[in-house]
Design a protein around this motif. Sequence first.
Motif, PDB file in Angstrom:
ATOM      1  N   ILE A  25       0.718  -1.153   0.010  1.00  0.00           N
ATOM      2  CA  ILE A  25      -0.061   0.136   0.158  1.00  0.00           C
ATOM      3  C   ILE A  25       0.451   1.174  -0.146  1.00  0.00           C
ATOM      4  CG2 ILE A  25      -0.079   0.028   2.265  1.00  0.00           C
ATOM      5  CD1 ILE A  25      -3.085   1.044   2.108  1.00  0.00           C
ATOM      6  N   SER A  26       2.241   0.847   0.655  1.00  0.00           N
ATOM      7  CA  SER A  26       2.783   2.341   0.665  1.00  0.00           C
ATOM      8  C   SER A  26       3.007   2.671  -0.739  1.00  0.00           C
ATOM      9  CB  SER A  26       3.924   2.517   1.987  1.00  0.00           C
ATOM     10  OG  SER A  26       4.630   1.176   1.289  1.00  0.00           O
ATOM     11  N   THR A  30      -0.405   7.051  -0.932  1.00  0.00           N
ATOM     12  CA  THR A  30       0.494   7.952   0.143  1.00  0.00           C
ATOM     13  C   THR A  30      -0.513   8.969   0.314  1.00  0.00           C
ATOM     14  OG1 THR A  30       1.490   9.502  -1.607  1.00  0.00           O
ATOM     15  CG2 THR A  30       2.759   7.714  -0.599  1.00  0.00           C
ATOM     16  N   PRO A  32      -4.513   9.848   1.176  1.00  0.00           N
ATOM     17  CA  PRO A  32      -6.026  10.039   1.449  1.00  0.00           C
ATOM     18  C   PRO A  32      -6.538  10.588   0.024  1.00  0.00           C
ATOM     19  CG  PRO A  32      -5.934  10.612   3.403  1.00  0.00           C
ATOM     20  CD  PRO A  32      -4.063  11.058   2.504  1.00  0.00           C
ATOM     21  N   CYS A  53      -7.109  -7.634  -0.848  1.00  0.00           N
ATOM     22  CA  CYS A  53      -6.588  -7.371   0.923  1.00  0.00           C
ATOM     23  C   CYS A  53      -6.242  -9.500   0.721  1.00  0.00           C
ATOM     24  CB  CYS A  53      -7.675  -7.423   1.778  1.00  0.00           C
ATOM     25  SG  CYS A  53      -8.208  -6.421   1.147  1.00  0.00           S
ATOM     26  N   GLU A  70      -8.478  -4.371  10.335  1.00  0.00           N
ATOM     27  CA  GLU A  70      -7.138  -2.956   9.613  1.00  0.00           C
ATOM     28  C   GLU A  70      -7.116  -2.726   7.363  1.00  0.00           C
ATOM     29  OE1 GLU A  70      -4.049  -5.069  11.499  1.00  0.00           O
ATOM     30  OE2 GLU A  70      -4.873  -4.562  14.092  1.00  0.00           O
ATOM     31  N   LEU A  71      -6.859  -4.012   7.420  1.00  0.00           N
ATOM     32  CA  LEU A  71      -7.066  -3.346   5.852  1.00  0.00           C
ATOM     33  C   LEU A  71      -8.382  -2.507   5.854  1.00  0.00           C
ATOM     34  CD1 LEU A  71      -5.738  -7.155   5.140  1.00  0.00           C
ATOM     35  CD2 LEU A  71      -4.542  -5.137   5.418  1.00  0.00           C
ATOM     36  N   LEU A  73     -10.816  -1.185   7.123  1.00  0.00           N
ATOM     37  CA  LEU A  73     -10.492   0.080   7.496  1.00  0.00           C
ATOM     38  C   LEU A  73      -9.269   0.879   6.558  1.00  0.00           C
ATOM     39  CD1 LEU A  73     -10.235  -0.161  11.171  1.00  0.00           C
ATOM     40  CD2 LEU A  73     -11.949   0.692  10.141  1.00  0.00           C
ATOM     41  N   GLU A  74      -8.069   0.613   6.509  1.00  0.00           N
ATOM     42  CA  GLU A  74      -6.992   1.403   5.563  1.00  0.00           C
ATOM     43  C   GLU A  74      -7.810   1.606   3.903  1.00  0.00           C
ATOM     44  OE1 GLU A  74      -3.159   3.295   5.582  1.00  0.00           O
ATOM     45  OE2 GLU A  74      -5.083   3.502   6.834  1.00  0.00           O
ATOM     46  N   ARG A  77     -10.255   4.289   4.271  1.00  0.00           N
ATOM     47  CA  ARG A  77      -9.424   6.104   4.413  1.00  0.00           C
ATOM     48  C   ARG A  77      -9.490   6.502   3.510  1.00  0.00           C
ATOM     49  NH1 ARG A  77      -4.609   8.043   5.712  1.00  0.00           N
ATOM     50  NH2 ARG A  77      -3.154   5.921   5.508  1.00  0.00           N
ATOM     51  N   LEU A  78      -8.354   5.420   2.923  1.00  0.00           N
ATOM     52  CA  LEU A  78      -7.924   6.335   1.603  1.00  0.00           C
ATOM     53  C   LEU A  78      -9.224   6.351   0.437  1.00  0.00           C
ATOM     54  CD1 LEU A  78      -4.494   4.246   1.528  1.00  0.00           C
ATOM     55  CD2 LEU A  78      -4.981   6.642   1.634  1.00  0.00           C
ATOM     56  N   CYS A 121     -17.611   1.863   7.516  1.00  0.00           N
ATOM     57  CA  CYS A 121     -16.713   2.303   6.859  1.00  0.00           C
ATOM     58  C   CYS A 121     -17.039   3.015   6.013  1.00  0.00           C
ATOM     59  CB  CYS A 121     -15.836   0.800   6.341  1.00  0.00           C
ATOM     60  SG  CYS A 121     -14.968   0.804   8.270  1.00  0.00           S
TER      61      CYS A 121
END
Length: 244
Positions: A25-26, A30, A32, A53, A70-71, A73-74, A77-78, A121
Amino acid sequence: MLGFITRPPRQLLSLLCTGNRLPRISVLCTQPRPRAMEVSSSTSWELPLVAVCQVTSTPNKQENFKTCAELVLEAARLGACLAFLPEAFDFIARNPAETLQLSEPLDGDLLGRYSQLARECGIWLSLGGFHERGQDWEQTQKIYNCHVLLNNKGLVVATYRKTHLCDVEIPGQGPMRESNSTMPGTILEPPISTPAGKVGLAICYDMRFPELSLKLAQAGAEILTYPSAFGSVTGPAHWEPVSS
């Protein structure tokens, strides 16, 4: 691991079926970004952002949910509109007896938690292979391998029960008999309209049977999904030759 794809639906089809590794993902995101399909200030449409995921499930359902949440949610967020989780996202047991013991009905606690996650979400979830105790559980003592699609309100909009069970001989490891604990599904789910396009639901070993894919494509599917939990032997035997 979480990967993102931002392509028109027809290009998503080939990307989701190749089995290629996605960058972390990084590398891909980078900052949102606005919600997928949201109208920008210039009135142009955003291409749908889809999250894929990748998890390594264990027999611990609570820990697996924590990792998947967690995945998701991320991804939300993006700005992803849809997140795909793999086959056996809920758990992978140590033996068939444990698989049956850990399985749940669709209205059970675990799927309820994923419904709440999708709702909170505001994201669609493709739950690629849920160990489902069906209505015939008491009679059969077998489960279904069920692909569940939740919308962003947490509602189940589609379920597909895997029709082609993986009963194979694995060199050096002996037989794999999914049918020992799993019932085959009997219905092909029509493609479902999502913010990313019309999604056709399949699971893992289904990819060896082109008639299923053709039927979904003829019904208007723009994205074919094959969430999988292949092993070190079955993975290369499927993704590489079948998707090439």
